[in-house]
Scaffold this motif. Structure first.
Motif, mmCIF file in Angstrom:
data_model
loop_
_atom_site.group_PDB
_atom_site.id
_atom_site.type_symbol
_atom_site.label_atom_id
_atom_site.label_comp_id
_atom_site.label_asym_id
_atom_site.label_seq_id
_atom_site.Cartn_x
_atom_site.Cartn_y
_atom_site.Cartn_z
ATOM 1 N N THR A 1 9.077 2.448 -33.958
ATOM 2 C CA THR A 1 7.933 2.407 -33.130
ATOM 3 C C THR A 1 8.046 1.362 -32.381
ATOM 4 O O THR A 1 8.617 0.462 -32.198
ATOM 5 C CB THR A 1 6.793 2.506 -33.804
ATOM 6 N N GLU B 1 2.287 2.057 -31.176
ATOM 7 C CA GLU B 1 2.412 3.038 -32.371
ATOM 8 C C GLU B 1 2.502 2.322 -33.669
ATOM 9 O O GLU B 1 2.522 2.809 -34.526
ATOM 10 C CB GLU B 1 3.541 4.080 -31.894
ATOM 11 N N TRP B 2 3.605 1.216 -33.644
ATOM 12 C CA TRP B 2 3.632 0.379 -34.646
ATOM 13 C C TRP B 2 2.158 -0.338 -34.960
ATOM 14 O O TRP B 2 2.150 -0.249 -36.485
ATOM 15 C CB TRP B 2 4.567 -0.618 -34.207
ATOM 16 N N GLU C 1 -0.607 1.278 -34.914
ATOM 17 C CA GLU C 1 -1.363 2.311 -35.568
ATOM 18 C C GLU C 1 -0.774 2.746 -37.082
ATOM 19 O O GLU C 1 -1.569 3.233 -37.952
ATOM 20 C CB GLU C 1 -1.493 3.520 -34.602
ATOM 21 N N THR C 2 0.258 3.000 -36.891
ATOM 22 C CA THR C 2 1.288 3.624 -38.129
ATOM 23 C C THR C 2 1.602 2.566 -39.224
ATOM 24 O O THR C 2 1.110 3.068 -40.262
ATOM 25 C CB THR C 2 2.503 3.988 -37.456
#
Ligand code: GUN
Ligand code: ZN
Length: 456
Positions: free
Chosen positions: A98, A102-103, A105-106
């Motif tokens: 990511t 996104e990193w 969130e994930t």
């Protein structure tokens, strides 16, 4: 030393024998460092009551009052200072696939959620600080999580180890999941309480820590600015201009600001005690603001490559008067070793299309990198009388390093000609395996378990 092996008090007089390296000033970019690098091969480093008092050649007579630690053949340097790292993110190092938003969130927000639990915060802080020491880092500017208890646990763990640590509860009142948000009033009350209890206690300082502009409302950023103005000596740490999608998002969230950095400037958050992580996508006007304020950028090359953020141009920043220090940015970065991080910094600098006219000395020398990770960071943090060098009067935070581990590095160091070539090979090939021991205020806090060849 792990917390289950308690270290005793600092010996009254301690003499450590090895190849001593520290810096008296910024060596600049040349391979010839002039007088700024102070290399004293095979000397005693002399420590009294936890403070450096001097260094002597090994033929000096030391009476029986000195406890001698003979590390001859090893390199002894001031402990590294990591100016940007996230304690709870040991759990997300090496997460696949990511980019920044996104990193977060994930991987990152879920991991940080665990620190709502005091037991997790205590366990994680101890592991984090012991791992820093085992990597050769004795001081750091650290993000815990939004939870007050995560800052308390980190400060208490640093105090128990005698470490110089700067940190503060993360501020996030929007764009973060349930359980990871605060609000302005509660956050302000928590910060005030933490500042009053920890700022200036032992070797601790408070850093006001808005995560980044996207996760704080204008009201919260204004509150952060008020804290910086009302408590002298507190620091400010945050992220800026790391990733292009992030920069676009900030422009949508704060249309009134000229730039991402300007969001912070408008709230009184750009000062000579501010450290901004990354700063890859700034412009000339932003760099002028940083220069005028005396603020610095924490260059985080491992993270910038791993999460694909971009190539920071250190030379250009410095040519425009911006101070630069170095952070691992774990868990965006892939490890706590400042040596590996500097080796990554060299590679980034080798790739970046540097924008400084006529620059010829554009590679990251060992001198510049090691200076930035020690005295340079200390000066930026207004702490050079305490850490970052072997000047008399500083606290004896130092690390004993093997010059080489394994046959490849051993051979490379054997054939290295001259001191810069040796140091550069060490910086490029070394990592936490090279740390023989780490000392804080004259107390040994980490010793590498015996290697098979030593144990046999
Ligand atoms: N920007 C906002 N939060 C973070 C974080 O935890 N790591 C990095 N690298 N960038 C961020
Ligand atoms: Zn970060």
């Amino acid at each position: 030393m792990n917390q289950d092996t308690p270290a005793g008090p600092a010996p009254r007089r301690l003499a450590v024998r090895g190849d001593l390296l520290d810096f008296t000033a910024d060596p600049g970019w040349a391979v010839e460092p002039g007088a700024a690098a102070r290399f004293r091969p095979d000397h005693w480093l002399l420590v009294e009551d936890g403070r450096v008092v001097g260094a002597e050649p090994t033929d000096a007579a030391l009476d029986a009052s000195w406890l001698r630690v003979d590390e001859r053949g090893r390199l002894v340097m001031p402990g590294f200072i990591d100016t940007h790292v996230h304690a709870p993110q040991l759990d997300v190092i090496a997460s696949f696939g990511t980019e920044l938003l996104e990193w977060l969130e994930t991987y990152t927000f879920p991991a940080e959620g665990l620190y709502a639990d005091a037991g997790e915060a205590v366990r994680g802080s101890a592991l984090f600080l012991d791992s820093l020491l085992a990597s050769g880092t004795t001081s750091a500017l650290v993000f815990p999580t939004v939870h007050k208890v995560s800052a308390e646990a980190l400060f208490e763990a640093a105090e128990a180890r005698g470490m110089r640590l700067l940190a503060g509860k993360v501020l996030m009142d929007r764009h973060a999941p349930e359980g990871l948000r605060d609000d302005v009033a509660q956050a302000e009350a928590d910060c005030v309480d933490l500042i009053e209890r920890f700022h200036g206690r032992a070797r601790l300082s408070y850093a006001v820590t808005p995560r980044f502009a996207a996760t704080s409302t204008r009201e919260q950023l204004a509150m952060a600015g008020r804290l910086c103005a009302s408590y002298p000596g507190v620091y400010m740490q945050t992220h800026v201009a790391e990733n292009r999608a992030e920069v676009r998002w900030m422009a949508e969230l704060f249309p009134e600001a000229r730039s991402y950095l300007d969001i912070y400037a408008r709230h009184g958050l750009v000062t000579d005690r501010s450290v901004f992580a990354h700063g890859i996508w700034l412009d000339d006007a932003d760099r002028a603001v940083l220069r005028e304020a005396g603020a610095s950028i924490a260059f985080c090359p491992s993270s910038n490559m791993f999460i694909g953020s971009g190539l920071f141009d250190w030379l250009q920043a410095e040519a425009q008067g911006v101070r630069v220090n170095v952070g691992t940015d774990v868990g965006g970065g892939t490890g706590l070793s400042m040596l590996r991080t500097l080796a990554d910094g060299y590679k980034v600098q080798a790739l970046v299309p540097t924008l400084v006219d006529g620059a010829t000395d554009r590679k990251l020398t060992a001198w510049k990198g090691l200076y930035a990770a020690t005295r340079g960071a200390a000066e930026q943090l207004h702490l050079s009388r305490e850490i970052g060098s072997f000047d008399a009067g500083t606290l004896a935070d130092f690390v004993v390093w093997d010059w080489a581990m394994g046959p490849v590095a051993t051979r490379r160091l054997e054939v290295a000609r001259g001191l810069h070539e040796r140091l550069f090979a060490w910086m490029t090939l070394g990592d936490e395996r090279n740390v023989a021991s780490a000392w804080v205020a004259g107390v040994e806090r980490y010793r590498r378990p015996p290697l098979a060849r030593e144990a046999g």
